[in-house]
Scaffold this motif. Structure first.
Motif, mmCIF file in Angstrom:
data_model
loop_
_atom_site.group_PDB
_atom_site.id
_atom_site.type_symbol
_atom_site.label_atom_id
_atom_site.label_comp_id
_atom_site.label_asym_id
_atom_site.label_seq_id
_atom_site.Cartn_x
_atom_site.Cartn_y
_atom_site.Cartn_z
ATOM 1 N N SER A 3 65.590 -24.766 32.212
ATOM 2 C CA SER A 3 64.537 -24.934 31.314
ATOM 3 C C SER A 3 64.134 -23.690 31.166
ATOM 4 C CB SER A 3 63.391 -25.747 31.912
ATOM 5 O OG SER A 3 63.865 -27.242 31.981
ATOM 6 N N GLY B 216 64.077 -21.853 27.422
ATOM 7 C CA GLY B 216 62.687 -21.492 26.874
ATOM 8 C C GLY B 216 63.066 -20.077 26.335
ATOM 9 N N ALA C 266 60.062 -23.899 30.719
ATOM 10 C CA ALA C 266 60.701 -23.634 29.550
ATOM 11 C C ALA C 266 59.580 -22.498 29.077
ATOM 12 C CB ALA C 266 60.766 -24.641 28.364
ATOM 13 N N VAL C 267 58.202 -22.707 28.679
ATOM 14 C CA VAL C 267 57.604 -21.841 28.320
ATOM 15 C C VAL C 267 57.600 -20.497 28.996
ATOM 16 C CG1 VAL C 267 55.115 -21.254 27.805
ATOM 17 C CG2 VAL C 267 56.150 -23.286 27.308
ATOM 18 N N TRP D 245 60.097 -18.578 27.918
ATOM 19 C CA TRP D 245 59.901 -18.092 26.513
ATOM 20 C C TRP D 245 59.181 -16.918 26.409
ATOM 21 C CZ3 TRP D 245 55.318 -18.351 23.594
ATOM 22 C CH2 TRP D 245 55.461 -18.216 22.109
#
Length: 157
Positions: A70, A74, A119-120, A123
């Protein structure tokens, strides 16, 4: 149909298949797919209580690797999220995550928000290995607490 399902469940609960199945379920459930690995862990341990620690460790490893996937998703999706960059909720959440850093991944065990949090983190390009370490700590703690509660505190639930 019931006989087939019972046979499949019996096969998957065998120690030689149970840990592999648990790993796959834990891995997939840590991605953004709506799935939980706790029932698989609980079912395996209900049938094989002597496998407590190996099962918790396998579930932790699978769930942590799923969280790492994940993170990478991201990381790769950074440019796609630019269209949400002006939302007040988005800006507050990003500010909090940037302030917390990789330690925010301790919360990866939370339902609904934990997997997107990984995921963030990717990111935002938070450091990969510290994020994975904090994910592993949070997920390990969740599995130990939930499994002990289900097996020993509320065994008849």
């Amino acid at each position: 149909m019931q006989v087939w399902l019972d046979s499949l469940l019996a096969l998957l609960s065998l120690p030689q298949y149970g840990l592999t199945t648990l790993f796959v379920v834990a891995f997939v459930s840590a991605t953004l797919l709506p799935m939980g690995s706790e029932p698989a862990l609980f079912g395996l341990l209900k049938l094989n209580p002597e496998m407590f620690w190996p099962a918790v460790l396998v579930a932790t490893a699978g769930n942590t690797l799923g969280g790492a996937l994940s993170w990478w998703m991201g990381y790769g999706a950074h440019k796609m999220a630019d269209k949400y960059a002006h939302s007040s909720h988005h800006l507050r959440a990003l500010a909090w995550l940037e302030r917390m850093g990789p330690k925010a991944c301790l919360l990866s065990w939370l339902p609904l928000v934990g997997d997107p949090l990984c995921a963030v983190a990717g990111w935002l390009r938070l450091s990969f290995w510290p994020c994975v370490l904090y994910m592993a700590i949070g997920k390990f703690g969740r599995y130990v607490v939930m499994t002990v509660a289900l097996l020993y505190i509320w065994p008849d639930s």
